[in-house]
Design a protein around this motif. Structure first.
Motif, PDB file in Angstrom:
ATOM      1  N   ASP A   1      84.851   7.164   2.394  1.00  0.00           N
ATOM      2  CA  ASP A   1      84.041   6.070   2.921  1.00  0.00           C
ATOM      3  C   ASP A   1      84.763   4.734   2.779  1.00  0.00           C
ATOM      4  N   LYS A   2      85.371   4.483   1.624  1.00  0.00           N
ATOM      5  CA  LYS A   2      86.010   3.206   1.352  1.00  0.00           C
ATOM      6  C   LYS A   2      87.297   3.024   2.150  1.00  0.00           C
ATOM      7  N   LEU A   3      88.017   4.104   2.370  1.00  0.00           N
ATOM      8  CA  LEU A   3      89.292   4.024   3.092  1.00  0.00           C
ATOM      9  C   LEU A   3      89.157   4.423   4.557  1.00  0.00           C
ATOM     10  N   ASN A   4      87.935   4.695   4.967  1.00  0.00           N
ATOM     11  CA  ASN A   4      87.690   5.139   6.341  1.00  0.00           C
ATOM     12  C   ASN A   4      88.576   6.322   6.702  1.00  0.00           C
ATOM     13  N   ALA A   5      88.704   7.232   5.758  1.00  0.00           N
ATOM     14  CA  ALA A   5      89.594   8.378   5.957  1.00  0.00           C
ATOM     15  C   ALA A   5      88.837   9.573   6.518  1.00  0.00           C
TER      16      ALA A   5
END
Length: 285
Positions: A281-285
């Motif tokens: 979620d944080k790295l849009n991975a």
């Protein structure tokens, strides 16, 4: 930087010293409890060392390469890099336990790399090539860990990723503490921070420098990072206007390390699942 440890007490700095008025500094606290700034006695204490059982033998046979990067103190540092197969400015910085950058940490880095896909994963060598296999050895390495050098290595790793890099970090024990410090050093480039049973920073003014929230995993049976110290961390994060999510497991210190004899498979699997979802979620991975 020297270390004093108190046998039978919390590994971290006493609560009174955490909360007493003092000037804000940029020093890096160690993983465990200390009185003053002298930590060498604690790292050398057999009773303390026995709380960290020697890791089970493990040899890493996977992808990745060791890389070097300059540090501002005129030296160089290194890390284990798993580079994204596609060009990416997304980076996960991985921080070791007190043993050093051993094969278990490389395996953990590869696991995150495979599951996050297009993210560069760099496991930072915080001991300049030294690795311990026994508690006494690890104690000596921690005794020799200079806080200024630790910070220069982290800054060097951040710079190595490039000016457009966006970061998340993860670490265990000693590395859990460093993951939190790394997030502070990353500034606005910080997108996420995961800390496994590491010493929480309790200085509210320092915590205010965070530009990301924090996900923390701890054990209710941990005799080093007590549930009380974790609660204080949550309270101080709230005072700082920062967000922290804590998951407390019925487990002891080092529960997520598969090479640790006290490894808790269920807790480790759940923590990894939560950390992976958070990092994606944080790295849009």
């Amino acid at each position: 930087m020297k270390i004093i440890f108190i046998t039978g007490l919390s590994f971290f700095m006493s609560l009174s010293s955490w909360l007493s008025p003092k000037p804000v500094d940029t020093s890096i606290p160690v993983c465990h409890n200390a009185v003053g700034n002298d930590m060498s006695a604690m790292a050398a204490d057999p009773a303390f060392q026995q709380l960290h059982l020697a890791p089970l033998p493990f040899t890493y046979k996977g992808a990745g390469d060791m890389v070097k990067f300059p540090t501002a103190d005129g030296k160089s540092a290194s890390g284990f890099l798993l580079k994204s197969k596609k060009p990416s400015d997304k980076w996960l910085l991985v921080y070791q336990e007190w043993w050093g950058l051993n094969d278990n940490i490389k395996k953990e880095a590869e696991t995150y790399y495979n599951d996050l896909k297009d993210v560069n994963v760099l496991a930072v060598d915080m001991y300049d090539g030294k690795v311990a296999t026994e508690p006494a050895e690890a104690g000596k390495l921690m005794q020799g860990a200079d806080q200024k050098r630790l910070e220069e290595i982290m800054k060097g790793a951040i710079a190595y990723a490039g000016p457009k890099a966006e970061f998340a970090s993860v670490g265990w024990c000693f590395g859990g503490m460093l993951s939190l410090k790394s997030a502070m050093l990353e500034g606005k480039k910080a997108k996420g921070c995961v800390m496994y049973y590491g010493r929480p920073e309790q200085d509210v003014e320092k915590l205010k420098s965070l530009e990301t929230d924090v996900l923390g995993f701890f054990g209710s049976q941990d005799k080093g990072i007590s549930p009380e110290s974790v609660k204080t961390f949550e309270e101080n994060m709230q005072k700082a206007g920062e967000k922290v999510t804590v998951k407390m497991y019925d487990a002891g210190h080092g529960f997520a390390n598969p090479s640790n004899p006290v490894y808790n498979k269920e807790a480790a699997a759940d923590a990894y699942k939560r950390s992976l979802s958070y990092l994606k979620d944080k790295l849009n991975a």
